[in-house]
Design a protein around this motif. Structure first.
Motif, PDB file in Angstrom:
ATOM      1  N   HIS A   1      10.354  -7.449  -1.060  1.00  0.00           N
ATOM      2  CA  HIS A   1       9.877  -7.097  -2.393  1.00  0.00           C
ATOM      3  C   HIS A   1       9.808  -8.330  -3.279  1.00  0.00           C
ATOM      4  CE1 HIS A   1      11.827  -3.604  -0.529  1.00  0.00           C
ATOM      5  NE2 HIS A   1      10.779  -2.958  -0.978  1.00  0.00           N
TER       6      HIS A   1
ATOM      7  N   ASP B   1       5.527  -4.543  -3.806  1.00  0.00           N
ATOM      8  CA  ASP B   1       5.708  -3.852  -2.538  1.00  0.00           C
ATOM      9  C   ASP B   1       4.343  -3.360  -2.056  1.00  0.00           C
ATOM     10  OD1 ASP B   1       6.527  -2.269  -0.423  1.00  0.00           O
ATOM     11  OD2 ASP B   1       8.207  -1.382  -1.497  1.00  0.00           O
TER      12      ASP B   1
ATOM     13  N   HIS C   1       9.179   5.982   0.629  1.00  0.00           N
ATOM     14  CA  HIS C   1      10.515   5.412   0.797  1.00  0.00           C
ATOM     15  C   HIS C   1      11.102   5.146  -0.577  1.00  0.00           C
ATOM     16  CE1 HIS C   1       8.209   1.653   0.304  1.00  0.00           C
ATOM     17  NE2 HIS C   1       9.350   1.064  -0.025  1.00  0.00           N
TER      18      HIS C   1
ATOM     19  N   HIS D   1      14.248   2.762  -2.984  1.00  0.00           N
ATOM     20  CA  HIS D   1      14.834   1.426  -3.107  1.00  0.00           C
ATOM     21  C   HIS D   1      16.264   1.450  -3.630  1.00  0.00           C
ATOM     22  CE1 HIS D   1      10.409   0.323  -3.480  1.00  0.00           C
ATOM     23  NE2 HIS D   1      10.826  -0.178  -2.325  1.00  0.00           N
TER      24      HIS D   1
ATOM     25  N   ASP E   1      14.939  -1.322   1.197  1.00  0.00           N
ATOM     26  CA  ASP E   1      14.268  -0.057   1.466  1.00  0.00           C
ATOM     27  C   ASP E   1      15.197   0.918   2.165  1.00  0.00           C
ATOM     28  OD1 ASP E   1      11.703  -0.758   0.555  1.00  0.00           O
ATOM     29  OD2 ASP E   1      11.208  -1.731   2.458  1.00  0.00           O
TER      30      ASP E   1
HETATM   31 MN    MN Z   1       9.932  -0.983  -0.550  1.00  0.00          MN
END
Ligand code: MN
Ligand code: MN
Ligand code: ZN
Ligand code: ZN
Lengths: 160, 160
Positions: A48, A96, A102, A104, A115
């Motif tokens: 990220h 990202d 997903h 964080h 993740d």
């Molecule tokens: Mn991510």
DNA sequence: CTCCTATATAGTAGCTACTCCTATCTGTCA
DNA sequence: TGACAGATAGGAGTAGCTACTATATAGGAG
């Protein structure tokens, strides 16, 4: 049950590049070498990165690349839906290119953004009064705390 | 069912000021007029102001107040648990002295941050592998989108 | 293939939101 | 009612974008 995200296969990577090229054409954007290189770099990492981090990674291979181009490009990526800005509080914006469901976890000490995926967080149900009053574009479950490496007191590369 | 947050009574306000003074003493911090004024301003608003916004509001009554003092003070408030930084992505940090369970909706057009409360979001359950690996200090459900005023195309004071 | 042009980039300047520095001041306690 | 550690004001410094402009180039027309 949740799981931590893992690397994608070379085939998956290529498929995403192909999709990206199409998405650019669709949006009337040129597929410049810089744009492609920045997207590839973002797609190939799970760190990220900030614009600055991407810039530093690309500089050796792209000596004339400017930080402004990286900033403009990541903004463009978010505008065409090829990436998004990671939620958080304070510091440089982190990006990202992983569009799969997903979530964080951000370490408040080392600023790592990790993740994970927990299915119940994928489609949290909106309260009716909020859904009725506002147009909700993004729903996020976001965790902050101390990561495994920082807990162990290990020396981690500090960011910022 | 959720509900939008509403104002607190003068008695509740006073109780919180009293708690804050005690919290400062406890933490070995002086109760300076500036510190108290900044906390009161933050406590009395539901706008989730930035340091700059607080500074502008306080300037008329505190002509010699410096922006740096506001920045230092809101940081201090977060350190002693009297306030927190509102989650979000990009722009100036926004602060909140409301410690009751609630969640935020941020309008991506006008940057307003609006409180709401949806009980199922108060104590979301952590996935076991995340809870086992990390020390989670903060769990947030965060919504972004277009607010009611911006949807109606009404002119709203733009921020930034 | 070659040319044309709108779009993108590089380099730089400017701006916003902090963050640091230092002299001065003051809340707290003896 | 001092003494002084901690706090503030004002200004300088820094990080992270954002705007500007001359140059370069992707991609379509011919
Ligand atoms: Mn991510
Ligand atoms: Mn709030
Ligand atoms: Zn960490
Ligand atoms: Zn709005």
């Amino acid at each position: 049950m949740s799981y931590f995200a893992n690397k994608m296969s070379p085939a998956e990577f290529d498929a995403k590049i192909h999709w990206f090229v199409g998405r650019c054409r669709e949006a009337g954007l040129r597929v410049t070498p810089q744009r492609l290189a920045i997207y590839k770099e973002l797609l190939g990492t799970d760190e990220h990165p900030s614009a600055e981090m991407l810039y530093e990674k690309l500089k050796p291979a792209w000596p004339t690349l400017s930080l402004d181009t990286v900033n403009r490009t990541v903004l463009t990526l978010t505008e065409i839906g090829a990436a998004f800005i990671v939620e958080g509080s304070g510091g440089a914006r982190r990006f990202d290119a992983g569009l799969e469901h997903h979530q964080h976890f951000k370490c408040v000490k080392c600023e790592r953004i990790i993740d994970f995926h927990h299915e119940p967080f994928d489609n949290i149900e909106l309260p009716p009064d909020v859904a009725g009053k506002f147009t909700v574009l993004r729903k996020t479950v976001y965790l902050e705390g101390i990561c495994d490496l920082c807990k162990q007191g290990m020396k981690v590369v500090q960011r910022s």
